[in-house]
Write an enzyme that holds these catalytic residues in place. Structure first.
Site, PDB file in Angstrom:
ATOM      1  N   PHE A 122      40.413  -8.813   6.499  1.00 35.02           N
ATOM      2  CA  PHE A 122      40.505  -7.522   6.748  1.00 35.02           C
ATOM      3  C   PHE A 122      39.824  -6.976   5.170  1.00 35.02           C
ATOM      4  CE2 PHE A 122      43.387  -4.296   8.833  1.00 35.02           C
ATOM      5  CZ  PHE A 122      43.329  -4.894  10.147  1.00 35.02           C
ATOM      6  N   GLN A 134      45.961   8.238   3.321  1.00 37.70           N
ATOM      7  CA  GLN A 134      44.850   7.404   3.864  1.00 37.70           C
ATOM      8  C   GLN A 134      44.150   7.976   4.992  1.00 37.70           C
ATOM      9  OE1 GLN A 134      45.449   3.279   5.309  1.00 37.70           O
ATOM     10  NE2 GLN A 134      44.356   3.032   3.501  1.00 37.70           N
ATOM     11  N   HIS A 178      41.842   6.794   7.584  1.00 34.12           N
ATOM     12  CA  HIS A 178      41.205   5.599   8.127  1.00 34.12           C
ATOM     13  C   HIS A 178      39.820   5.655   8.657  1.00 34.12           C
ATOM     14  CE1 HIS A 178      40.824   1.879  10.555  1.00 34.12           C
ATOM     15  NE2 HIS A 178      41.770   1.388  10.096  1.00 34.12           N
ATOM     16  N   LEU A 215      43.509   5.562  16.447  1.00 32.49           N
ATOM     17  CA  LEU A 215      42.795   4.191  15.956  1.00 32.49           C
ATOM     18  C   LEU A 215      41.960   3.347  16.462  1.00 32.49           C
ATOM     19  CD1 LEU A 215      43.146   3.664  12.916  1.00 32.49           C
ATOM     20  CD2 LEU A 215      44.590   1.826  13.735  1.00 32.49           C
ATOM     21  N   GLU A 248      40.908  -1.951  12.165  1.00 33.06           N
ATOM     22  CA  GLU A 248      40.000  -2.439  11.097  1.00 33.06           C
ATOM     23  C   GLU A 248      39.485  -3.899  11.364  1.00 33.06           C
ATOM     24  OE1 GLU A 248      41.134  -1.634   7.344  1.00 33.06           O
ATOM     25  OE2 GLU A 248      40.209  -3.364   6.273  1.00 33.06           O
ATOM     26  N   ARG A 297      39.539   1.110   2.505  1.00 31.69           N
ATOM     27  CA  ARG A 297      39.471   2.115   3.559  1.00 31.69           C
ATOM     28  C   ARG A 297      38.893   3.309   2.813  1.00 31.69           C
ATOM     29  NH1 ARG A 297      44.748   0.833   6.793  1.00 31.69           N
ATOM     30  NH2 ARG A 297      43.987  -0.864   7.970  1.00 31.69           N
ATOM     31  N   HIS A 299      45.980   8.740   8.729  1.00 34.08           N
ATOM     32  CA  HIS A 299      46.242   7.626   9.094  1.00 34.08           C
ATOM     33  C   HIS A 299      47.960   6.958   8.388  1.00 34.08           C
ATOM     34  CE1 HIS A 299      46.502   3.548  10.730  1.00 34.08           C
ATOM     35  NE2 HIS A 299      46.404   2.798   9.821  1.00 34.08           N
ATOM     36  N   ARG A 307      46.303   2.019   0.475  1.00 34.43           N
ATOM     37  CA  ARG A 307      46.863   0.912   0.763  1.00 34.43           C
ATOM     38  C   ARG A 307      45.861  -0.141   1.534  1.00 34.43           C
ATOM     39  NH1 ARG A 307      48.561  -0.755   6.128  1.00 34.43           N
ATOM     40  NH2 ARG A 307      47.964   1.506   7.134  1.00 34.43           N
TER      41      ARG A 307
HETATM   42  C1  LIG Z   1      47.469   2.863  15.059  1.00 39.88           C
HETATM   43  C2  LIG Z   1      48.089   2.322  13.976  1.00 39.88           C
HETATM   44  C3  LIG Z   1      47.677   1.196  13.597  1.00 39.88           C
HETATM   45  C4  LIG Z   1      48.281   0.424  12.230  1.00 39.88           C
HETATM   46  N1  LIG Z   1      47.821  -0.736  11.971  1.00 39.88           N
HETATM   47  C5  LIG Z   1      48.377  -1.425  10.989  1.00 39.88           C
HETATM   48  C6  LIG Z   1      48.204  -2.822  10.826  1.00 39.88           C
HETATM   49  O1  LIG Z   1      47.482  -3.283  11.619  1.00 39.88           O
HETATM   50  N2  LIG Z   1      48.572  -3.666   9.673  1.00 39.88           N
HETATM   51  C7  LIG Z   1      49.506  -2.526   8.910  1.00 39.88           C
HETATM   52  O2  LIG Z   1      50.159  -3.469   7.891  1.00 39.88           O
HETATM   53  N3  LIG Z   1      49.677  -1.491   9.119  1.00 39.88           N
HETATM   54  C8  LIG Z   1      49.136  -0.829  10.270  1.00 39.88           C
HETATM   55  N4  LIG Z   1      49.722   0.483  10.502  1.00 39.88           N
HETATM   56  C9  LIG Z   1      50.700   1.007   9.543  1.00 39.88           C
HETATM   57  C10 LIG Z   1      51.849   0.761   9.993  1.00 39.88           C
HETATM   58  O3  LIG Z   1      52.078   0.460  11.425  1.00 39.88           O
HETATM   59  C11 LIG Z   1      53.030   1.765   9.701  1.00 39.88           C
HETATM   60  O4  LIG Z   1      52.927   2.270   8.295  1.00 39.88           O
HETATM   61  C12 LIG Z   1      54.349   1.232   9.779  1.00 39.88           C
HETATM   62  O5  LIG Z   1      54.513   0.731  11.101  1.00 39.88           O
HETATM   63  C13 LIG Z   1      55.517   1.930   9.433  1.00 39.88           C
HETATM   64  O6  LIG Z   1      56.785   1.503   9.717  1.00 39.88           O
HETATM   65  P1  LIG Z   1      58.071   2.227   9.172  1.00 39.88           P
HETATM   66  O7  LIG Z   1      59.138   1.053   9.453  1.00 39.88           O
HETATM   67  O8  LIG Z   1      57.944   2.790   7.715  1.00 39.88           O
HETATM   68  O9  LIG Z   1      58.299   3.501  10.243  1.00 39.88           O
HETATM   69  P2  LIG Z   1      58.164   3.350  11.842  1.00 39.88           P
HETATM   70  O10 LIG Z   1      57.532   2.143  12.575  1.00 39.88           O
HETATM   71  O11 LIG Z   1      57.159   4.743  11.734  1.00 39.88           O
HETATM   72  O12 LIG Z   1      59.506   4.024  12.083  1.00 39.88           O
HETATM   73  C14 LIG Z   1      59.978   5.250  11.967  1.00 39.88           C
HETATM   74  C15 LIG Z   1      61.396   5.265  12.345  1.00 39.88           C
HETATM   75  O13 LIG Z   1      62.061   6.237  11.865  1.00 39.88           O
HETATM   76  C16 LIG Z   1      62.803   7.340  12.998  1.00 39.88           C
HETATM   77  N5  LIG Z   1      62.922   8.407  12.286  1.00 39.88           N
HETATM   78  C17 LIG Z   1      61.834   9.348  11.871  1.00 39.88           C
HETATM   79  N6  LIG Z   1      62.716  10.494  11.595  1.00 39.88           N
HETATM   80  C18 LIG Z   1      63.835  10.353  11.772  1.00 39.88           C
HETATM   81  C19 LIG Z   1      64.919  11.231  11.985  1.00 39.88           C
HETATM   82  N7  LIG Z   1      64.929  12.403  11.258  1.00 39.88           N
HETATM   83  N8  LIG Z   1      65.994  10.859  12.615  1.00 39.88           N
HETATM   84  C20 LIG Z   1      66.197   9.648  12.896  1.00 39.88           C
HETATM   85  N9  LIG Z   1      65.306   8.687  13.201  1.00 39.88           N
HETATM   86  C21 LIG Z   1      64.150   8.969  12.536  1.00 39.88           C
HETATM   87  C22 LIG Z   1      61.647   7.015  14.178  1.00 39.88           C
HETATM   88  O14 LIG Z   1      62.226   7.341  15.242  1.00 39.88           O
HETATM   89  C23 LIG Z   1      61.320   5.600  14.068  1.00 39.88           C
HETATM   90  O15 LIG Z   1      62.236   4.857  14.685  1.00 39.88           O
HETATM   91  C24 LIG Z   1      49.188   1.021  11.589  1.00 39.88           C
HETATM   92  C25 LIG Z   1      49.436   2.450  11.807  1.00 39.88           C
HETATM   93  C26 LIG Z   1      48.974   3.147  13.025  1.00 39.88           C
HETATM   94  C27 LIG Z   1      49.284   4.562  13.131  1.00 39.88           C
END
Ligand SMILES: Cc1cc2nc3c(=O)[nH]c(=O)nc-3n(C[C@H](O)[C@H](O)[C@H](O)COP(=O)(O)OP(=O)(O)OC[C@H]3O[C@@H](n4cnc5c(N)ncnc54)[C@H](O)[C@@H]3O)c2cc1C
Ligand code: SF4
Ligand code: SF4
Ligand code: FES
Lengths: 602, 275
Positions: free
Chosen positions: A124, A238, A240, A254, A257, A313, A379, A414
């Site tokens: 990556f 970021q 992407h 998306l 990558e 990125r 992203h 990132r």
């Molecule tokens: C298409 C895509 C591909 C990606 N690919 C990669 C990758 O290959 N490798 C990598 O390392 N990263 C990748 N990322 C980034 C990574 O996926 C995210 O940054 C990461 O999953 C975020 O995880 P999190 O636990 O912070 O939040 P999330 O998984 O977004 O979870 C947020 C949670 O909070 C809850 N929530 C939000 N607000 C409230 C509220 N007010 N009340 C109650 N619940 C709430 C939501 O319901 C959800 O359950 C990618 C992102 C995207 C969009």
């Protein structure tokens, strides 16, 4: 006005807001430490953003390259973030990620394997060695399902489709609980809990072209600000490099990558592999300067340097932007990402099945035969709640933040794969710290005095005097952020964006909601829109203040990095009136000499 | 720029007290999917129209509904799949109770998930790692592609037409999970008894309707249910066992495994009252 006596009340030691990778991991850790734990999530369990992650989880397990270790990963992460990362977070992350990934395997994850049967690792951008543990191009699904199944098996309470709107504090200023509504019924519930872990993800829904879903309204960022905590790194968003550009319906979606990690290259309308023209001084020594060397690198990393397509990125996104601006773009305003001419159809099917499916179904493009048209898309937000690196505790007692809604770990940019690993490394740490803090407390504060205000605020959009539609305000904000606070920024446009945000705030004080309280997305958005506006203001303010270009923040009027700016963070807090944010500068924590040594000569 | 046209839609509006189809005309443009049209309705004509969605890319399984009577993902159904001028009718999935409009109460699936004992692996190898061959993990990986859209659960006649079967029947999505765990190269539990007794595997009569609707293209019946049924009657049909014996890859002995523990209750909470 509704009675507060109808509000459901629940008592927990630890309430985790968010059921993505970071929230689930935090809840598992808190539960295993003996805390009575609840998970609260806006969506159904298993649908959080984490499910969409494609490429992989970065962890220096050394399964493919024994030369890889935490020190190399640490160095790559800091360099990718242009040295603005919190060094201690980057260190803990690099050291602990391998064990956290293997733990997922213990809990049932089925990663792709090397020939020796170990967890496979892929290349990556910005990572010196092939380092991303993966499952085809659906790694996030594997992570969330594994953690979800673990949390369910442990019997942790889950409140799903339940949105938190407010945090409570006691007289001493420590957290005492949280307020929420059930989306299904529109009824309210309150949690009495001394520890709250924010794991709410990002802010990308404030931009028009984005890979992010409706959930990314910056709720955790805004809840933290309102509770008195600080945000850092908010100017760093970021973009992407590779989002879909056509058809309009999927613009921003998306394209992983991994396409480039697995051999795909970027070409302009003249068929030129243009990334060779955009290798910055900072990365010259480690980047191939001929196509021949770049192509050899995939199989022989010792004697060749990385292809420029795999620069971090921010570099790639800026290069694509320049090519399009110079008129060398594709018909739909993107550029070409070509893997068809470089890898066999069989290889593509095996390594990139969901990309193949996504293009076939949504754009009628067969990526084994033709190049994809792609362009930058919003992203990920590097900025978030300022936390203690070891415990993820914010400035407020009892309030923790992990995952995308926390700040510091990624500095100004990132690296791909470093988010999924961030989620599980710091999720575990936060869950343990939150459980320990709660168990050491003698008494719990009452939240009863807060309920009436919290309920009234949540019901405010039903005020019959309102005349504004939240969907329209959201669309206007997305357009403004895209046009004025996007990938290339200027002082003039940023100032204009702040004025626009003020106008939108005024409109958002007069919202009108159609329909009732049961499962009403119009009402839900009317609550979220205030968070979006507050967080957008943070981004624009910080972006205006930082007079340099670094990582995910590019100023046309200050094109280069400035070492003075490289030594400080911008910190945002709620202003005294509570209707906007204040900004201050703060020196970066100083890296100890033994870690500094990694950045000399090499 | 993309061309726009006027699309005629009928969308089910209502709640558990009743409801019906409402007619709308909405502007749509080239390349759009049904979810885009629904979103435009929300933003311009029906601000309170309830619909679930997250990824808009066929990855999260939130947006299941019935489109012209066919169970589909709203975000992966392109408007160009229909005849120009055709009215598109969108209704909620039928097997689960209505909450509002296109949103249904899918908690049945979360209850079934909780009843399923998780994976149970032996200690890691001496160097702290685990070893599994790629071909051994591939079968489980096919099943783990499941995005939990629950469309297979929705079409399975065992519960679609017989509400009273729900307590005793886990449904195709969870047969998939039983099969995945059973085929995990390192898992130590024997789940055959549980699949047959508690999950009601025996009630499935292999109509394959589940496989037909799966947006991930998982061969639910052929690759999961049938091998699982065979294993239950101990026919050793499993092609992997056969293959494993031939080429000597790692393999588990059915008789050596400990029976999986009994099921547990779901800890997913629901609202206590209505507004
Ligand atoms: C298409 C895509 C591909 C990606 N690919 C990669 C990758 O290959 N490798 C990598 O390392 N990263 C990748 N990322 C980034 C990574 O996926 C995210 O940054 C990461 O999953 C975020 O995880 P999190 O636990 O912070 O939040 P999330 O998984 O977004 O979870 C947020 C949670 O909070 C809850 N929530 C939000 N607000 C409230 C509220 N007010 N009340 C109650 N619940 C709430 C939501 O319901 C959800 O359950 C990618 C992102 C995207 C969009
Ligand atoms: S094959 Fe079995 S599980 Fe699938 S739909 Fe038919 S009866 Fe249901
Ligand atoms: S098996 Fe297929 S149809 Fe069933 S829930 Fe999973 S993805 Fe949906
Ligand atoms: S919105 Fe995620 S599958 Fe349709």
């Amino acid at each position: 006005m509704a009675e507060t006596s109808e509000i459901e009340k629940h008592q927990y030691d630890v309430v985790v807001i968010g059921a993505g990778g970071s929230g689930l991991r935090a809840a598992i850790a808190a539960h295993e430490a003996g805390a009575k734990t609840a998970i609260v999530t806006k969506s159904l369990l298993g649908k959080a953003h984490t499910v969409m992650a494609e490429g992989g989880i970065a962890a220096a397990m050394g399964n493919r390259w024994p030369e890889d270790n935490w020190e190399v990963h640490f160095r790559d992460t800091m360099r990718g973030g242009k040295m603005l990362n919190n060094w201690r977070m980057a260190q803990l992350h690099a050291q602990e990620a391998p064990e956290r990934v293997q733990e997922l395997e213990d809990w049932g994850a089925l990663f792709d394997r090397t020939d020796d049967g170990l967890i496979s690792q892929r290349d990556f951008g910005g990572h010196r060695y092939a380092r991303l543990a993966h499952v085809g191009d659906r790694t996030g699904l594997e992570m969330i399902r594994t953690l979800q199944q673990r949390a369910v098996a442990l019997g942790i309470d889950v409140f799903m489709e339940c949105t938190v709107t407010d945090l409570f504090k006691d007289d001493s200023g420590a957290i005492s609980g949280a307020f929420a509504y059930w989306r299904e019924t529109g009824t309210f519930l309150a949690f009495e809990a001394p520890s709250v872990v924010l794991a709410t993800g990002g802010i990308g829904k404030s931009f028009k072209v984005t890979s992010n879903s409706w959930e990314y309204t910056g709720d955790g960022h805004a809840l933290a600000l309102r509770a008195g905590a600080a945000l850092i790194n908010m100017e760093f968003v970021q973009f992407h490099p590779t989002g879909m550009v056509w058809p309009p319906s999927v613009k921003g979606l998306l394209v992983t990558e991994s396409v480039r990690g697995d051999g795909g290259v970027l070409k302009n309308s003249e068929g030129k592999r243009f990334m060779f023209d955009y290798i910055p001084e900072f990365f010259k020594a480690e980047t191939a300067d001929t196509e021949e060397e770049a192509d050899r690198w995939y199989d022989d990393k010792k004697n060749n340097r990385r292809p420029p397509e795999l620069l971090p990125r921010d570099e790639v996104a800026r290069a694509i932007n320049s090519e399009i601006k110079a008129g060398r773009g594709s018909p739909h305003g993107g550029i070409y990402l070509d893997i068809a001419s470089r890898r066999s159809a069989e290889f593509i099917h095996k390594r990139l099945p969901s990309m193949h499916h996504q293009f076939k179904e949504l754009a009628d493009v067969d990526i084994t035969k033709e190049p994809m048209e792609i362009g930058p898309t919003c992203h990920y937000v590097m900025g978030g709640v300022e936390v203690d690196p070891d415990t993820e505790l914010s400035g407020i007692k009892g309030l923790y933040a992990v995952g995308e809604c926390s700040g510091g770990m990624h500095g100004s940019n990132r690296l791909g794969g470093n988010s999924l690993s961030d989620l599980i490394v710091f999720g575990k740490r936060a869950g343990e710290a939150a459980a320990a803090y709660s168990s050491g407390l003698e008494a719990r504060a009452s939240i009863d005095g807060e309920l009436e205000r919290a309920q009234a605020e949540a019901l405010a959009p039903f005020d019959p005097k309102g005349d504004e539609n939240a969907y329209t305000i959201q669309a206007d904000l997305q357009q403004a952020m895209n046009d004025l606070v996007g990938i290339i920024r200027t002082a003039e446009e940023l100032e204009q964006s702040l004025k626009e945000i003020e106008r939108l705030k005024e409109r958002a004080s007069r919202l009108k909601v159609e329909g009732g309280r049961a499962y009403n997305p119009g009402w839900h958005l009317s609550i979220d829109i205030h968070n979006m506006l507050l967080v957008s203001e943070c981004i624009a303010k910080a972006a205006l203040a930082r007079q340099e270009s670094r990582g995910g923040h590019t100023r046309d009027d200050f094109p280069g990095p400035d070492p003075e700016w490289g030594a400080k963070n911008l910190v945002l807090t709620l202003n005294s009136a509570g209707d906007g944010v204040d900004l201050a500068e703060k020196p970066l924590p100083v890296m100890p000499d033994e870690l500094k040594a990694f950045f000399e000569d090499k | 720029m993309a061309e726009t046209t006027q699309l005629k839609m009928r969308v089910w509006r209502g709640d558990d007290q009743g409801g019906g189809l409402e007619d709308y005309t909405v502007e749509v443009s080239e390349g759009e999917v049904v979810l885009d049209a629904i979103h435009r309705l929300q933003a311009t004509q029906a601000g309170d129209l309830a619909v679930r969605w997250n990824c808009k890319a066929g990855k999260c399984g939130s947006c299941s509904a019935e489109i012209n009577g066919r169970p589909r993902l709203l975000c992966m159904t392109r408007l160009s799949d229909f005849e120009p001028g055709e009215t598109i009718t969108v209704t909620p999935v039928r097997t689960f109770p209505i909450i509002r409009d296109l949103v249904t109460d899918v908690s049945y699936n979360f209850e079934k998930a909780a009843e399923l004992p998780g994976v149970a692996l032996p200690p890691r190898d001496a160097d702290g790692k685990r070893r599994m061959a790629q071909i051994d993990v591939e079968r489980g990986q096919e099943f783990r592609k499941c995005i939990e859209c629950f469309l297979c659960q929705n079409v399975c006649h065992v519960i679609r037409d017989h509400e009273d079967n729900k307590p005793a029947f886990a449904g195709p999505r969870f047969f998939l999970r039983y099969a995945e765990l059973d085929m995990h190269p390192l898992d130590t539990h024997d789940r055959r008894e549980l699949a047959q007794q508690a999950a009601g595997l025996g009630m499935c009569n292999i109509t394959k309707c589940c496989t037909e609707v799966c947006p991930e293209g998982i061969k639910i019946t052929d690759n999961a249910i049938i091998p699982m049924k065979e294993r239950v009657v101990d026919k050793k049909y499993d092609p992997l066992v056969w293959l494993g014996e031939k080429i000597g890859i790692r393999n588990k002995d059915n008789d050596d495994r400990e029976a999986a523990p009994k099921r547990q209750k779901s800890s997913v909470k629901r609202p206590r009252a209505r507004a």
